[in-house]
Design an enzyme around this catalytic site. Sequence first.
Site, short mmCIF file in Angstrom:
data_model
loop_
_atom_site.label_atom_id
_atom_site.label_comp_id
_atom_site.label_asym_id
_atom_site.label_seq_id
_atom_site.Cartn_x
_atom_site.Cartn_y
_atom_site.Cartn_z
N TYR A 1 -14.85 -26.42 40.80
CA TYR A 1 -13.66 -27.25 41.02
C TYR A 1 -13.35 -28.09 39.77
O TYR A 1 -12.22 -28.10 39.28
CB TYR A 1 -13.89 -28.16 42.22
CG TYR A 1 -12.72 -29.07 42.53
CD1 TYR A 1 -11.59 -28.57 43.18
CD2 TYR A 1 -12.76 -30.43 42.21
CE1 TYR A 1 -10.52 -29.41 43.47
CE2 TYR A 1 -11.69 -31.26 42.50
CZ TYR A 1 -10.58 -30.75 43.13
OH TYR A 1 -9.51 -31.57 43.43
N LYS B 1 -10.03 -27.82 37.28
CA LYS B 1 -9.09 -28.93 37.14
C LYS B 1 -9.03 -29.43 35.69
O LYS B 1 -7.98 -29.87 35.22
CB LYS B 1 -9.46 -30.06 38.10
CG LYS B 1 -9.23 -29.73 39.56
CD LYS B 1 -7.76 -29.49 39.87
CE LYS B 1 -7.50 -29.34 41.35
NZ LYS B 1 -6.06 -29.18 41.69
#
Length: 244
Positions: free
Chosen positions: A152, A156
């Site tokens: 994640y 990002k």
Amino acid sequence: MNATADRVALVTGAARGQGAAIVRRLVADAYRVTAADLAIDELITGTAEFGDQVLPVELDVTSPEQWRSAVDATVSRFGALSALVNNAGVLHRASIADETPGAFENSWRVNCLGPFLGIQAALHSLRRARGAAVVNTCSTGAIRPFAHHAAYGASKWALRGLTQVAAAELGPDGIRVNAVFPGPVQTPMLDETTQARLAQRATLGRLGQPTEIADAVAFLLSEQASFITGSELVVDGGQCLQIG
């Protein structure tokens, strides 16, 4: 022509949580909106109250073909596309030792490749629009590290970089590109146990609300932000102020 007649936005991840709040806020700001999500039945039900002002479309953000179809449907229905909100994302947790190549890659495909494909598909229409703007939903996970968030966080961080490159490249075309960085927000993405734990530790003593992220997105799309591009708007209730 009415000054708001050319306000047309495409919002991904629009069936629930932040995405649904963004759609509602943009409708209140006199946008016509294409609301896109994989959960098409939930999306149709959730947007029915807006009538002709919202077009629900099924969209897998990792599919270039579906992106082209979504943009074409938007322009066919509303005559233009002036704003793109890349809000769809997946939150995946695993330790580095337990992470798999497939899960790691899927996080990147949804969280970074998806916004890239969206910008690419919308580019022709955005170049023709007045006051065109893109907002990418990034994360405080692209500002500070969180253990067990390798996939994640990396995805990002990649989106953060994409936002900067797109802002630099598309600025001469009159297209502004910015990112909003939510902290912990009370949405279905976080289970109740996680929400309670994060709220207990929060600087302001609570989680953010989807409407607060929608307000930030609406500002970055608005004329009030007409001289803002390549910006990173952190909406985290002070999460990044905390140590450890």
